[in-house]
Structures are given as structure tokens and as C-alpha cells.
Scaffold this motif. Sequence first.
Motif: not given
Lengths: 329, 352
Positions: B42, B45-46, B48-50, B54
Motif C-alpha cells: 500500500e 501504491a501510495d 505511485r499515486t503521488k 513508477t
Amino acid sequence: MTERTISMVEALREGLREEMGRDERVVLLGDDIGSAGGIFTATMGLREEFGGGRVWDMPLAENGVVGVGIGAAIGGLRPVAEVQFADFLLSAMSQIVNEAAKLRYRSLGQWSCPIVIRAPYGAGLAGGPDHSQSVETLFAHIPGLKVVAPSTPADTKGLIKASIRDEDPVIFLEQKSLYHQRYGVVSDDEDYVIPLGRAIVRREGKDVSVITYGAMVFESLFAAEMLQREQIDLEIIDIRTLQPLDIDTIGESVSKTNKAIVFHEDTRFSGIGAEIAATIGEELFEFLDGPVIRLGAPFAPIPAKPSLEKEIIPNAAALANAVRRLSRY
Amino acid sequence: MQDVAAEAHIHRLQESFNALNYSAEETLDVYGLMLLARLTDEYLADLRTKGLMTGGVSCKGHEAIQVVCARELVVGTDYTLPYYRDLALVIAMGMPLYDIFLNHLGSEADPNSGGRMRPAHWSSRKLGIVSSSGVAATHILHAAGIAFAAQIRQSSAITAAFFGEGATSEGDFHEALNFAGIHRVGALFICENNGVALSTPQSRQMKVKHVVDRASAYGVHGMLVDGSNVFAAAAAIRDAATRARSGGGPVLLEAIIPSQMRMREQPDIYDPVYGLRAFLLQSGKLTEAADTEMRETFTQKIEDAYKLALSADKAGIFAVQDYVYADNPAVNVQEHLQTETSFNIEETLQHD
């Protein structure tokens, strides 16, 4: 230590046998290599001598032979995989190019792949478009691979032994028309090993350098005899390994003769000759009296019918013509 | 209805737990590793979201099978060939979080590949994790070959290859299982079937209902487990490893991984981490307070590892041609990366 005259395939078998005796990690994998002894007899008698635990007949899937072989190398063995025709290496291309060649690089040397992948290549036995190809340059183009293509029994033995002892994957290509036709004097010294990446001057001469390998070495020697009558003295360089390529030996020769022809049975277009010619052009420009000539097969598949096959593969006469053309400079 | 189904799931977990004989400590170890993997996943993933990172692939929903497999594999003896979705597997095998973040940052200091591979292509000689490429299924053949080598060397080492159901469409899968079956090598082929290969559903990948339906075609022992039931998965992999280690031949083990949608909508039934937590709480093996404390500790560790990895400025360690061939490693990896990476064939052979 003695020296005997034996055939190319016998020399190959001797090299395999000696390395199997020297290092118990050496195992052979391939189709019909066990009791059948290999379709060109390269492994004849080895299963009987070393037992089934060292010589393994594989299911008929070249990609599987190579992929299992890569795994066996990772797992601590020294596999020598035989693929029946170099054309079928193409079925295992991803395993060879994406896996064997890159394993050391991508793991920073944590893992490596000391495998030898042997295959007969080239024309001369009427194999047709999918049993006669010269695939060597496809592999010489791949960082991480070594590519060997010997022309004599002595070189075959010395180079197969070096390839088996090498820490990196080696594509070992055997010109199939030479197997049973080419005889030569071979040492039985167990440590007769020819380092990869060293060319040899097959014939010394002063007028034109011919850079070649495989079956074309003998066409070159034949052409040299013809041209001697015309007072043209050929120097013939047998590169023996395409990767790494011995540019130094080529350079020494060309800086002496000032004329270079690269000559192979692979297609002229994008054959290894193109790379060699370009390198000579870049690095030895001031030594050259004329253009570097590339001589190879026309850009077409290899036909099966012997007369057609003869037509497409370059020969001594074609080389002699090219030499005469270059000699005018 | 939801509650009934959730109760039934806990009941299934209880039954599997009873059959397994895990100690309280082992149970909490497994939960801890699954939770650590989930929180790391998680966190990644966070990032990556920010837009701070990558690449990398989520292991969400795959934690149970990966963690229990790691527990059966002996570091220093066995060989593990993960695929890119195996974050929980490599964590459970002992890969430091620091290395995992270096890997995801594409850092040259990453001991897996020094930024040469995209994230999640793992390699650790020390942990027996064989370097994997980005090509689907090629490593399944390597696993067959490694297990074959172990058999020839009369080693008790087993080899485990992990892959999704998508990879089973490749010829390499067929060739590997066919070969492994013929020679009865000690290999575990672990298929983490999440029902979709990138975007293509299983129904467009194969006619059979389960990947494991193919096992008999290769003379390979097949096992099917519920990837949401960690105890059932643990029992299955234990049996599989015992079989492979004792000369019983290879095993194709398929773990059914719930879809992301199902996990979101019914976590108490499908999410292996959520489900295990509910079971542990209900059976008194874990308290809310202990769980919270565990989460806080892990979150801090993850945060620390990420920050340390960010600050590891190791540019310029490797020349582009280093390690293309054996004779051109210009640097000492051990010295620079402080990790044991040497290739010593003798050591390998003496493992057992």
C-alpha cells in the motif's frame, strides 16, 4: 602427447569427452544425442562411456532444451546443449537472448549462465531454407553472448574446450559440411585450449587480406592457390570467434596489405562482414588503398537443390574475381 | 447474508487451522509477514499515486500463498524463482525493506539489479532468489533445469517457480512441466491464479476450469488451494514441498486468488489479510491493541526504509559494460552494496 589426423566431428567429440572426464559438472543435453549419438555423430559413444547421468536425450523442443540447460547452469552444472540445426535455435531465441545473455548483467554478477549451445549451421548439405542458414551474426549482435565458428578439427577441439570452461554462455556453431569432410592434425594434450576471441592467420601473404571463417576459409585457401599463378599473394585471416571479435589481428594484417575483403557464406547484407568492413574503414582508413569489399550470399534463403545451393553460396572463383578487382587499386 | 458468509469463512479458516497444527507463534508470524507485505504494498501504491515512483506490481490478495511458500523454502539450499507480483514472497524470504525500496526507486545501490531492471524483478544469491527477467514463463523452464541439476548432484534442494495463470499460455510452461514430469525433479510450480492476465480474463486464456487440470497431462501432481485461506495454503504447500524434497516428483499448485473487486466488496471473505485478522481476533489469538501496535511498528519501519533508500546516493557505481561478461566487472559489488553476491560454484555444490 601425440598428434593424429582426425575429422572435425571426431575432434569435437574428443573435446567433449575430455571436458566430461575433467569436470563432472559437464553434462550433455539434446535431441537424439544419447544412444543415437547425435544426428551428426558428435556425441557418439559418450553415453556408453559416461552413463545416462551425463548424456540426456531431451523432448523435441529446442526452447526447452535451452531453457532447461540455462536452469542446469544456474543450478551448478556445465551443460552443453545440442540443437540439431542452428535454424532451430530461433525457436529458443528468447531463452538465449533475454535470459542466458542477460542473467549476469541484470543480477550484477550474482547469477551466471555457463552454458554452451552447440548447433550445426550453414549450407553444403542440401538442407534447404530451414536447415542451411548462417545464424551467427544474429547472436554476435547480442551483448552477453560469445559466438564461435571454427573451421578446422584442431580449432574445433581447442575452442569447444575453451567454451565449456568459459563462465559465460557460448553459441558454438559448427559448419555442417566440414564435419566429416575436413580432416586435420589434432593434439591430445588435455589442456589444448584455444582462447575465445583470437583470430588466426591461416595463410600469410602480402597483397590482399581476406577475413573469413567457417567453410569459406577453404574457398579462400583455394582462391589463394589460383591467384598465386597471377602473382597475387593472399593473406587469410580465420576469425574463429565472431564475439568477441579479434580486431587487432585483422588490423595488423590490413595495415600490412592495405587491401581487405571480408568473405562469408552468410548474406552480404548485415553479415558480420559489414561490421568488420566498417571497423576497418573507421580505424584503418589511412592504410587502405581501395574499398573494403564484402563478399557474401545474395539476400535470399538457401535453396535445397544442390545446383541451386551452389549458385547462392560464394566460392573461390567469386573471391578470386573480387581480389582481382581490388588489386587494381 | 454477508455475515453468514463471513462466519462460514472463519469456520473454514478454523477447520484448516485445526488440521495444520501451527503454534500461536507461527500463526502470528505468518500474519505479521502478510501484514508487513500488505502495508509495504500500500505504501508503494501510495508513492505511485503521488508520482514519486513508477513501476512495480501489487501483490494485494496474493499474500497468503506467497508467505506460506516462503516458509517452506530453505534459504541457502533451495532455489526460488519469483515473478513480478511476488512482493510478499521476497519479504517473507528475508529481503530487507531497504532493498525493496532501492529496487523500486531504480537505484544503482539496489543489490537486486542496480537499476538495470524495472522494479520487482528480484535477485538475491544469498536468499536463493534467482534473477528473473520481464519475459513471462521463461523462468519456469529454468526452475525445471535447476531442479534437474539438483537431482543430478543428488542434492535435497527444491526449486519453486511462481507465475500467474497468464504465463501458463506460454510454451515454456508446457515444456517445463513436461520435462519435470518425465524426470520427476524436485520442483514446485506455483500458479497464483487471479483470473486475469493484464486485461484478458481466464475464459479467453484457456478452456479448462483450472490451470491444475493440466497437471495430469504432464504426469505432475496437481493441487488446488484457496488463496484466501492461509492455513489451507500452508498445509498444501507443506505437502507439496515434502513430496518434492523426498523424491516424489514435481507439483503444480494452483492458488485461487480473489479478484480485486471481490476483495474490495467482501474483504472478510476474500481478502486473505483481512480474513486472517478477523479469525485471529475472534479466536483470541490477537487483540485489537496488539494489531494496532504491530501496524504502527511496521508503518514506521516502512517509512524509515523508504527514507533511507531515498537518501542512498549511489549514482555511478557501475559502468554500462560491467557484468555483461565475467571478465568485465570493474567494481566489487560486495564492497559497494554491502551484500553478499559472489558466485561460488563450490559453495553451491556444498550446500547439502
